[in-house]
Each structure stands twice: as C-alpha cells, then as structure tokens.
Scaffold this active site. Structure first.
Site, PDB file in Angstrom:
ATOM      1  N   ASP A 138      26.572   0.198   8.753  1.00 44.85           N
ATOM      2  CA  ASP A 138      27.530   0.903   8.992  1.00 44.85           C
ATOM      3  C   ASP A 138      27.985   0.530  10.546  1.00 44.85           C
ATOM      4  OD1 ASP A 138      25.532   1.924  10.372  1.00 44.85           O
ATOM      5  OD2 ASP A 138      25.522   3.626   9.009  1.00 44.85           O
TER       6      ASP A 138
ATOM      7  N   ASN B 241      20.903  15.795   7.836  1.00 45.78           N
ATOM      8  CA  ASN B 241      21.502  16.458   6.639  1.00 45.78           C
ATOM      9  C   ASN B 241      21.500  15.442   5.520  1.00 45.78           C
ATOM     10  OD1 ASN B 241      23.014  14.273   7.184  1.00 45.78           O
ATOM     11  ND2 ASN B 241      25.007  15.148   7.573  1.00 45.78           N
TER      12      ASN B 241
ATOM     13  N   HIS C 114      21.737  12.515   5.125  1.00 41.36           N
ATOM     14  CA  HIS C 114      22.643  10.881   5.116  1.00 41.36           C
ATOM     15  C   HIS C 114      21.924   9.881   5.008  1.00 41.36           C
ATOM     16  CE1 HIS C 114      23.793  10.836   9.527  1.00 41.36           C
ATOM     17  NE2 HIS C 114      22.915   9.828   9.178  1.00 41.36           N
TER      18      HIS C 114
ATOM     19  N   GLU D 243      27.714  10.800   4.034  1.00 42.84           N
ATOM     20  CA  GLU D 243      27.452  12.195   4.237  1.00 42.84           C
ATOM     21  C   GLU D 243      27.289  13.261   2.987  1.00 42.84           C
ATOM     22  OE1 GLU D 243      26.466  12.551   7.356  1.00 42.84           O
ATOM     23  OE2 GLU D 243      28.138  12.247   8.645  1.00 42.84           O
TER      24      GLU D 243
HETATM   25  C1  F6R Z   1      22.268   4.027  11.178  1.00 41.71           C
HETATM   26  C2  F6R Z   1      22.450   4.941   9.911  1.00 41.71           C
HETATM   27  C3  F6R Z   1      21.904   6.319   9.975  1.00 41.71           C
HETATM   28  C4  F6R Z   1      20.717   6.355  10.436  1.00 41.71           C
HETATM   29  C5  F6R Z   1      20.382   7.780  10.630  1.00 41.71           C
HETATM   30  C6  F6R Z   1      19.123   8.480  11.457  1.00 41.71           C
HETATM   31  O1  F6R Z   1      22.756   2.854  10.963  1.00 41.71           O
HETATM   32  O2  F6R Z   1      23.083   4.403   9.098  1.00 41.71           O
HETATM   33  O3  F6R Z   1      21.784   6.677   8.652  1.00 41.71           O
HETATM   34  O4  F6R Z   1      19.703   5.777  10.025  1.00 41.71           O
HETATM   35  O5  F6R Z   1      21.403   8.730  11.145  1.00 41.71           O
HETATM   36  O6  F6R Z   1      19.351   8.066  12.739  1.00 41.71           O
HETATM   37  P1  F6R Z   1      18.090   8.165  13.714  1.00 41.71           P
HETATM   38  O7  F6R Z   1      17.166   7.096  13.424  1.00 41.71           O
HETATM   39  O8  F6R Z   1      18.639   7.788  15.108  1.00 41.71           O
HETATM   40  O9  F6R Z   1      17.548   9.411  13.668  1.00 41.71           O
END
Ligand code: F6R
Length: 248
Positions: free
Chosen positions: A67, A136, A138, A143
């Site tokens: 992303d 959440n 995701h 989301e």
């Molecule tokens: C990042 C992504 C997100 C993160 C998720 C967890 O490229 O796609 O899905 O993997 O938000 O983030 P952290 O590892 O910072 O808790």
C-alpha cells in the site's frame, strides 16, 4: 493456518527472515509482497544481516509493497517508498527497477491501481507475501467493511488506522486516503506470512484465527488460504483459546 508463538519480536524477525532467505534459494526470480509499519522491522534487520553475511542477494528479487498513502510525494519522509528504502532497500543490493510501489500522487488512481495489478500478474504473481494486521483487523489497508475487496483500490482510512499511524506524521497531517492491494490480490499470493505483536493486536488476532470469516475483520479471510503462517508474540496471542504449536 499455522500459528507460531514466539517469546519476542526479534525471534519472530529471525524466523520470518529465514522463510524469505529460504525462498530466495529457490528458482529465480522471486516476487515478494512487502509490508511497512512496526511489525516487519525485525525481519528487515535480519534480511540486511543476511545480505551483509553473503547469505542473501536481492539481485533476482522483485518486490511489491502492499500500500501507499495518497497525496504524499514519493520522497516524503512518511511515504512507504521512503520507509522501504530507509529500512531495507538502501542497505542491500536491491535494484530500483525491481522495487514496485503504488504512485500515491497519480492523477487517475483507478488507472494506477490497474497498472500495479497488471505488473504483479506480468511478473508471475507474488510468491511470498508479508503482512501485518491492524487493531481493527485490517490487512494492507483493507479496512472493515460490508464486502471483501478484489483488485487494488483507493480506500478511505478508518479512524482506528488514522489514530494508530498519526504519531508518525510529525511534518504534516496524516493522509485520509491510501492505495492498497485488495483482498483478492493478497489471497492470490502463493504463501502468506503474517506478524502480530503486542497486546493491542490480541483482539484482532483472536478474531482473525478463531472468529468467523467476515469482511468486518478482513484478516479473517486468511482462514480460506491454504498456505498461511501467523507469527505472534505472547501478548498478541493472549486471547487465543488454542495455543499450539508454540515455538519458544
Ligand atoms: C502496512 C500495512 C498495514 C500494517 C498494519 C500493522 O503496509 O499494510 O496493514 O501492516 O497496520 O501495522 P504495524 O505493524 O505498524 O502495527
């Protein structure tokens, strides 16, 4: 799903990095899907170590990040392009042309998403996909919603995601939108490795592994994929009723 519980994020980093190192020994070129955020950082440190010790080369690796934020110039300190260069690519022999990112400032986001998806398909699809999970539920920036997404798309980030990532944005407000691989695109990866650490992820982890498959917890869709390994620390695993196999 294979679920592994480790004593520390660093041990997870070593185990997950080893999966990538093993994958790179196979036939080349390999295509890896990469994530940003805190969860993959110990993996990237270990991959840099492996490169420095001559155990891994990125010369035949192509990467696609999951992303990218919209409306952030590529060289902004908070772009995922910058993140990957800072935490991995600048320290290894990764060729710039093999590191793929969404262009979050593309004027036509739908065309940009089509370009990204077709590039992945042309490269033969993703062999190994690394994921984190949001509080959440995701994955990527898919989301919670009423339906699972398909190909890459532009998403409005949820309040929970914005709260979790806002502390990184010290120079500007956090973007409201991002481009992300959709759920179908993520599920097309041949193997998926997901990392979750810390108490804040425990509820999402429980719903991902033991809850029903629902787009309200996007990560739960991973139950439908045949090759998923989940790497947890004790705190992220705290709400699971079934804790085997456990790696310590
Ligand atoms: C990042 C992504 C997100 C993160 C998720 C967890 O490229 O796609 O899905 O993997 O938000 O983030 P952290 O590892 O910072 O808790």
């Amino acid at each position: 799903m294979n679920v592994y519980v480790f004593a520390s994020p660093d041990e997870i980093g070593a185990a997950v990095a080893q999966r990538f190192i093993d994958d790179a020994q196979g036939r080349t070129p390999r295509v890896w899907g990469l994530a940003t955020g805190a969860s993959p950082l110990p993996v990237y440190c270990r991959l840099i170590d492996a490169y420095q010790q001559g155990k891994l080369s990125f010369r035949h690796i192509k990467t696609y990040n999951l992303d990218e934020y919209c409306a952030l110039p590529r060289n902004d300190e908070n772009s995922y392009y910058t993140f990957m260069h800072r935490h991995l690519f600048d320290a290894v022999d990764m060729e710039e042309k093999n590191a793929h990112f969404f262009n979050g400032t593309a004027p036509d986001w739908a065309a940009e998403c089509r370009r990204y998806d077709s590039s992945i398909v042309q490269d033969g699809g993703i062999d190994l996909q690394l994921l984190g999970i949001g509080q959440n539920g995701h994955i990527g920036f898919n989301e919670p919603s009423d339906a699972f997404s398909g190909d890459s798309f532009k998403v409005e980030l949820s309040a929970s995601t914005r709260r979790a990532n806002a502390p990184y944005f010290t120079n500007r407000p956090m973007p409201q939108y991002a481009l992300t691989m959709g759920i179908r695109r993520i599920l097309a990866a041949k193997q998926i490795l997901l990392i979750a650490t810390g108490t804040a992820k425990a509820d999402a982890v429980q719903r991902m592994i033991e809850g029903r498959v629902t787009p309200q917890c996007p990560a739960s869709v991973l139950q439908t994929h045949a090759q998923v390994s989940v790497f947890l620390d004790e705190r992220a695993a705290a709400q699971l009723s079934c804790r085997t196999p456990t790696v310590r």
